[in-house]
Design an enzyme around this catalytic site. Sequence first.
Site, PDB file in Angstrom:
ATOM      1  CG  ASP A   1      -2.179   1.795   6.406  1.00  0.00           C
ATOM      2  OD1 ASP A   1      -2.936   1.093   5.717  1.00  0.00           O
ATOM      3  OD2 ASP A   1      -2.189   3.032   6.381  1.00  0.00           O
TER       4      ASP A   1
ATOM      5  CG  ASP B   1      -4.228  -2.045   2.736  1.00  0.00           C
ATOM      6  OD1 ASP B   1      -4.642  -1.761   1.607  1.00  0.00           O
ATOM      7  OD2 ASP B   1      -3.463  -1.313   3.389  1.00  0.00           O
TER       8      ASP B   1
ATOM      9  CG  ASP C   1      -1.817   1.159   1.327  1.00  0.00           C
ATOM     10  OD1 ASP C   1      -2.294   1.611   0.274  1.00  0.00           O
ATOM     11  OD2 ASP C   1      -2.049   1.659   2.435  1.00  0.00           O
TER      12      ASP C   1
END
Length: 1259
Positions: A911, A915, A549
């Site tokens: 994080d 996700d 990410d």
Amino acid sequence: MSCADYAVVQIRTTNNKMSLDKVLELKVSSALQSAGEGERRWLGSTWTHLFRKVREEWNRFSMGDHFEKGQHALLNEGEENEMEIFGYRTQSCRKTLCLAGSIFSFGILSLVFYWKPAWHVWANCIPCSLQEADVVLLRTTDEFQTYSRKKVMWICLSALNSAFRLNADNPFITDEESIINRAVRKPDLKVRCIKVQKIRYVWDNLEGQFQKIGCLEDWLSSAKIHLKFGSGLTTEEQEIRRLICGPNTIDVEIAPIWKLLIKEVLNPFYVFQLFSVCLWFSEDYKEYAFAIIIMSIISIALTVYDLREQSVKLHRLVEAHNNITVSIYGKNAGVQELESRFLVPGDLLILMGNKVQMPCDAILIDGSCVVNEGMLTGESIPVTKTPLPKMEGSVPWRRQGEGEYKRHVLFCGTEVIQAKGARSSTAKAVVLQTGFNTAKGDLVRSILYPKPMNFKLYRDAIRFLLCLVGTATIGMIYTLCVYVLSGETPGEVVKKALDVITIAVPPALPAALTTGIMYAQRRLKKRGIFCISPQRINVCGQLNLVCFDKTGTLTRDGLDLWGVMPCDGNGFQEVHSFTSGRTLPWGPLCAAMTSCHSLILLDGTIQGDPLDLKMFEATTWEMVVSGDDFHLKGVPGCAVVVKPCGTSSQVPVEGIAILHQFPFSSVLQRMTVIVQEMGGDQLVFMKGAPERVASFCQPETVPTSFVSELQIYTTQGFRVIGLAYKKLEMDHHISALMREQVESDLIFLGLLILENRLKEETKPVLEELISARIRTVMITGDNLQTAITVGRKSGMVSESQKVILIEANETTGSSSASISWKLLEEKKHIAYRNQDNYINIREEISDNSKEGSYHFALNGKSFQVITQHFSSLLPKILMNGTIFARMSPGQKSSLVEEFQKLDYFVGMCGDGANDCGALKMAHVGISLSEQEASVASPFTSKTPNIECVPHLIKEGRAALVTSFCMFKYMALYSMIQYVGVLLLYWETNNLSNYQFLFQDLAITTIIGVTMNLNGAYPKLVPFRPAGRLISPPLLLSVILNILLSLAMQIAGFILVQRQPWYSMGMHSACTVQNDTISKLTISPTPPVKNGTNGVFTSFENTTIWFLGTINCIIVALVFSKGKPFRQPTYKNYIFVLVLVVQLSVCLFILFADIPELYRRLDLLCTPVLWRVYIVIMLSSNFIVSLVVEEAIIENRALWMTIKRCFGYQSKSQYRIWQRALANDPSWPPINQTSYSDMPGCGRGVSYSNPVFESNEDQL
């Protein structure tokens, strides 16, 4: 009857020995011939469907997997936890026979049924339709085909009959189409149900299948939800739903220790150990049996303790959820308080005040809420929820309108920070899902029932053990022949034969393998990396692609407001920098910055998204909440009001009240607010991705230099936000306005420029991964140009490499879906277009833009179009796809899965925000967040940067190599002992218990514990360790070392019998001088039964024992690998010390003439010269083994040469595509546009491989 059905019927009546092709030729061709011309054309067009259906039926028929009508169905079709379900009915006579079999087999049959639930069902039951079944057999549809058995239960509504006088002729629920009405069997008022992985399924009598209960039906439209549930449920309906749906609890019981103990003890490995221990006790081999018992008890105790701790931790995580008091509104009873466990789908929740934990999933139908969804996303940022609009039509509520339905849903486990109604102080929400059907329930279920992992190492380990069992079987036959012919008693023969199994299959093997993973887990813990799935550590060693990410992972969490660029009709003005301390002059732009956000005031503190917070703080305004003294027409109580602080001057308004919000959505890429100036106009402000905001503005208000100015900042890595506004007509009622009406004909205000810097650790880590030939990919929700710039700055895309933009567009009107390829070049402007990608295009491409020298960049919209319309191009694009921007959470998961289909071992580092799906989907998910959402990820790092990724890969590689070392060592140890024992069996001899004990405990067990202590090598090399046991180098290593050991022991066995002193008395050889040995001719003395254990002491026994024992030490040293994946062996000080001590003790025993020591170990003294011969044989074996291991087995260059000579090529899909693209002169297609209706560009199945598989045979 259709042609397909006709052919299937014919197959069912055809001899099963006939080939599929013959059946198709006879049956399908006859159907085509008998059809008319028109029918033939129709049959020809359906040939693909026909062939697939016939083949499926043939496979099922030929495998005996034939089902009666209604016996087989799919549960959760199309979902991640999809299962096949089969109906069975228990038969009394079968059940009685199985019970008798369990008794007569002393429980062995029951144990087999416990391990194999499918066998239990097949033995006790007969197939029947699901409607008649009292037992169902479930089989997962993934590659694991895991079986489970469930009993069908009954729910009786008779208990409610007396209280509510239920009438079987009338619907029980006001909604006649409800699953509950269809589930109740009349007239006895019963409901059939099963419970699978904590979810209840009821039998739908109308549809004839099991359906999930505990949630509102998906087909409900928003209008029906408002109509049916807007005024609450009746008491009768609540009680019926409560009984059928079950309690609203996420109940994770603390597993009793006795249950965990039994479950662990019944593991096949421990059952085999129990068998071994019983056998050893019968042979008076008590010492090692006790040692194994102690080790097993410690191992079981540690496992049970760990499982118990996890159970307690999970119980505490969900305990509070079941003890919440809520307010609901009943149709007859009005507002009432009750415990959350009594909630049912359809209840009308009343939300008031602050700090409320959501006990269920609910749809907000009135008012608005600010929610902390940290539990779900891993990001503790308040999210604003808006009510579900009441839209006419039958479109399901999840699909209506633009954007995500989640903005209307309050998820279970999240915290409602603030709730307020549109016309009152309370908000209302309809209960959507309860119990384990909720978002939190699904999270807990993912922990309770994790997705199984298919790693070839573990499958190879099973094959390895089966090979050992096969070898043991050969040894058993040999033993039976030798001892039966020698006239031994049957009991002794059986003992000796069974003994071979415990020798060939070492009981300590699983424990030895586990220690390596435990040590790796401990080393990771020291680095702040925590693991909830230790078996995944080995998988880390195979990673060859890592997805990252961007925001919060590659770049810093915080954003610094760099400046704002206002615009007027003539274009952009000078950038206003906030670093100078100057305040922004009053105007629409300033008003937008003060009010276009989702910030809230909680306990006197402003909270919300960091970007919103930075923007608001830059204005130096203050925020208050309107109270009773606040009187403004159209402004509800408790509205957020922003006011200029005392230091602000020349602001003509007293403040701005935020009337309504259309919250930010990652799909929509924007947010909009409706505000009221005190004593002024109503205004609309929009904030979001510049390209999206500009598309809603009047074209004349967007500066002509928009694209070039945007690119100037995005290419420097700035985060750019667009702002726009318009005045709203006062005669509209705010709540009646649709988003589409508000977001139109806006006036563009300018660009907000924020700085998002790379983390210091990002570039070195990415350089380390790239140098190790591990692909790095960026998956972000940010702007494409910003992502490309971050990719270049971080080193993911080097300066010498080109970036090719892929832009795909959906079908529009008469034109089909298109895909275009453009080469990016800096500092060259293009004309403005309302698309996501504002980049510079170069018209030509140099010859070096082949594989490795270019990267593809695309956004989420293009990825979606390619997946749908250009599936044949998808694998080609993924081979060099590096930057994926504007990706939604679902698209992130899909992308990870597509990479896995190409046989990549994929890691995902994020994080936690958006996700979670990708973290769960990847082979290795690494979360940098410590929120509850991180439980979905196998690994969690306390250090919030990507330094954990190379550490994890290094430890994974080290653990993988350690596993191979232990496999090889254990194989050699068992084979050394196996060969030695079989040689002694030839003389009806054996090793004594103390000799076994010395080898098993003093040598092998200690080596097994210490060999695994090598840490990971500090440098990542550009190749991976072997991913499977059955690879040529490993097999060759084991086979050659077995042959060397076999040759050495046979040589020792034969040579000792040819020594002149062999025929002397048992204790005389030590006293004979070496120079007179050849002159002695003494008649052979029959062997004397000696030693407390009843074994024969002999020169063969002594020779074989010394050769075998010291060879175990030699093999450990040879197999203990160091560089390039582990620290050098000499740095494993404990292991080296153990080897030195063990070798010294063995040599001391060999050369020390201590009669008492020899008597204890059942050894015979031999001449010193023979002992020297033993040392020479061992030294020769060590030298040859070491040379073979280093010069051949570990010689990577040699194996690469052999592969080239034999033309071997990797079978991994990504390798196949690499070779294909390298030889394709037309790839990549630059400055071209293709359409989905062109040949070769449409749909096509280019690859189809299991997700958790890799066909690559590596060194």
